[in-house]
Scaffold this motif. Structure first.
Motif, PDB file in Angstrom:
ATOM      1  N   THR A  12     -41.153 -24.160  43.297  1.00  0.00           N
ATOM      2  CA  THR A  12     -40.481 -23.654  42.100  1.00  0.00           C
ATOM      3  C   THR A  12     -39.712 -22.364  42.372  1.00  0.00           C
ATOM      4  N   SER A  13     -40.318 -21.429  43.079  1.00  0.00           N
ATOM      5  CA  SER A  13     -39.639 -20.152  43.341  1.00  0.00           C
ATOM      6  C   SER A  13     -38.467 -20.328  44.300  1.00  0.00           C
ATOM      7  N   ASP A  14     -38.608 -21.237  45.264  1.00  0.00           N
ATOM      8  CA  ASP A  14     -37.497 -21.499  46.187  1.00  0.00           C
ATOM      9  C   ASP A  14     -36.310 -22.129  45.457  1.00  0.00           C
ATOM     10  N   ILE A  15     -36.578 -23.079  44.582  1.00  0.00           N
ATOM     11  CA  ILE A  15     -35.507 -23.720  43.829  1.00  0.00           C
ATOM     12  C   ILE A  15     -34.859 -22.728  42.873  1.00  0.00           C
ATOM     13  N   LYS A  20     -30.232 -19.203  41.577  1.00  0.00           N
ATOM     14  CA  LYS A  20     -29.712 -17.840  41.454  1.00  0.00           C
ATOM     15  C   LYS A  20     -28.409 -17.702  42.247  1.00  0.00           C
ATOM     16  N   TRP A  21     -28.379 -18.274  43.461  1.00  0.00           N
ATOM     17  CA  TRP A  21     -27.158 -18.193  44.264  1.00  0.00           C
ATOM     18  C   TRP A  21     -26.019 -18.946  43.587  1.00  0.00           C
ATOM     19  N   MET A  63     -34.633 -29.913  47.653  1.00  0.00           N
ATOM     20  CA  MET A  63     -33.400 -29.370  47.110  1.00  0.00           C
ATOM     21  C   MET A  63     -32.734 -28.405  48.088  1.00  0.00           C
ATOM     22  N   ASN A  64     -31.413 -28.362  48.019  1.00  0.00           N
ATOM     23  CA  ASN A  64     -30.597 -27.375  48.714  1.00  0.00           C
ATOM     24  C   ASN A  64     -29.184 -27.523  48.151  1.00  0.00           C
ATOM     25  N   GLY A  65     -28.247 -26.836  48.703  1.00  0.00           N
ATOM     26  CA  GLY A  65     -26.871 -26.932  48.250  1.00  0.00           C
ATOM     27  C   GLY A  65     -25.981 -26.214  49.240  1.00  0.00           C
ATOM     28  N   VAL A  66     -24.676 -26.384  49.071  1.00  0.00           N
ATOM     29  CA  VAL A  66     -23.707 -25.784  49.979  1.00  0.00           C
ATOM     30  C   VAL A  66     -22.636 -25.087  49.163  1.00  0.00           C
ATOM     31  N   VAL A  67     -22.243 -23.911  49.625  1.00  0.00           N
ATOM     32  CA  VAL A  67     -21.075 -23.248  49.044  1.00  0.00           C
ATOM     33  C   VAL A  67     -19.967 -23.307  50.094  1.00  0.00           C
ATOM     34  N   ARG A  68     -18.761 -23.635  49.633  1.00  0.00           N
ATOM     35  CA  ARG A  68     -17.608 -23.691  50.530  1.00  0.00           C
ATOM     36  C   ARG A  68     -16.720 -22.499  50.249  1.00  0.00           C
ATOM     37  N   VAL A  81     -21.730 -22.784  53.799  1.00  0.00           N
ATOM     38  CA  VAL A  81     -22.994 -22.072  53.935  1.00  0.00           C
ATOM     39  C   VAL A  81     -24.032 -22.768  53.065  1.00  0.00           C
ATOM     40  N   TRP A  82     -25.155 -23.108  53.665  1.00  0.00           N
ATOM     41  CA  TRP A  82     -26.266 -23.676  52.897  1.00  0.00           C
ATOM     42  C   TRP A  82     -26.842 -22.591  51.988  1.00  0.00           C
ATOM     43  N   LEU A  83     -27.096 -22.941  50.735  1.00  0.00           N
ATOM     44  CA  LEU A  83     -27.673 -21.972  49.797  1.00  0.00           C
ATOM     45  C   LEU A  83     -29.014 -21.456  50.296  1.00  0.00           C
ATOM     46  N   GLY A  84     -29.796 -22.290  50.934  1.00  0.00           N
ATOM     47  CA  GLY A  84     -31.095 -21.880  51.448  1.00  0.00           C
ATOM     48  C   GLY A  84     -31.019 -20.894  52.600  1.00  0.00           C
ATOM     49  N   ASP A  85     -29.837 -20.740  53.202  1.00  0.00           N
ATOM     50  CA  ASP A  85     -29.659 -19.794  54.302  1.00  0.00           C
ATOM     51  C   ASP A  85     -29.255 -18.407  53.823  1.00  0.00           C
ATOM     52  N   ILE A  86     -28.987 -18.255  52.523  1.00  0.00           N
ATOM     53  CA  ILE A  86     -28.458 -16.993  52.003  1.00  0.00           C
ATOM     54  C   ILE A  86     -29.575 -15.993  51.757  1.00  0.00           C
ATOM     55  N   ARG A  87     -29.369 -14.786  52.274  1.00  0.00           N
ATOM     56  CA  ARG A  87     -30.278 -13.662  52.002  1.00  0.00           C
ATOM     57  C   ARG A  87     -29.712 -12.759  50.920  1.00  0.00           C
ATOM     58  N   ASN A  88     -28.362 -12.595  50.913  1.00  0.00           N
ATOM     59  CA  ASN A  88     -27.744 -11.677  49.962  1.00  0.00           C
ATOM     60  C   ASN A  88     -26.288 -12.077  49.745  1.00  0.00           C
TER      61      ASN A  88
END
Length: 102
Positions: A12-15, A20-21, A63-68, A81-88
């Motif tokens: 839940t917190s990861d999703i 949030k991203w 779940m995951n996602g990509v931003v282009r 960039v995979w959403l799960g790879d984002i720190r900030n």
């Protein structure tokens, strides 16, 4: 893009972090993304990302996602960039959450 991701999220917190991203990455926003590995990517969000279902290498569904990102100075470049790879996410202009949604 296929239905495969190197990493998927089921907690839940990861999703919630992935979502949030999505909220932070409005279409046309100029951003600098800092990834968990310390790498940075800069560009303009071309399409608002979405959180979707993917399979990891072990066929686990999650779940995951990509931003282009695009960059007018590099017309042939398209940064994914995979959403799960984002720190900030650092905003480089005034386009913010809830603005210019596609």
């Amino acid at each position: 893009m296929g239905r495969r991701a190197d990493r998927v999220y089921t907690g839940t917190s990861d999703i919630a972090m992935l979502e949030k991203w999505v909220d932070e990455l409005a279409v046309n926003a100029a951003v600098r993304i800092v990834k968990h590995d310390g790498a940075t990517v800069e560009g303009v969000v071309s399409v608002t990302p979405t959180v979707q279902v993917f399979l990891d290498p072990n066929d686990q569904e999650g779940m995951n996602g990509v931003v282009r990102l695009i960059d007018s100075n590099r017309p042939d470049w398209g940064g994914m960039v995979w959403l799960g790879d984002i720190r900030n996410v650092q905003h480089l202009d005034s386009v913010r959450t809830g603005s210019s949604r596609a």
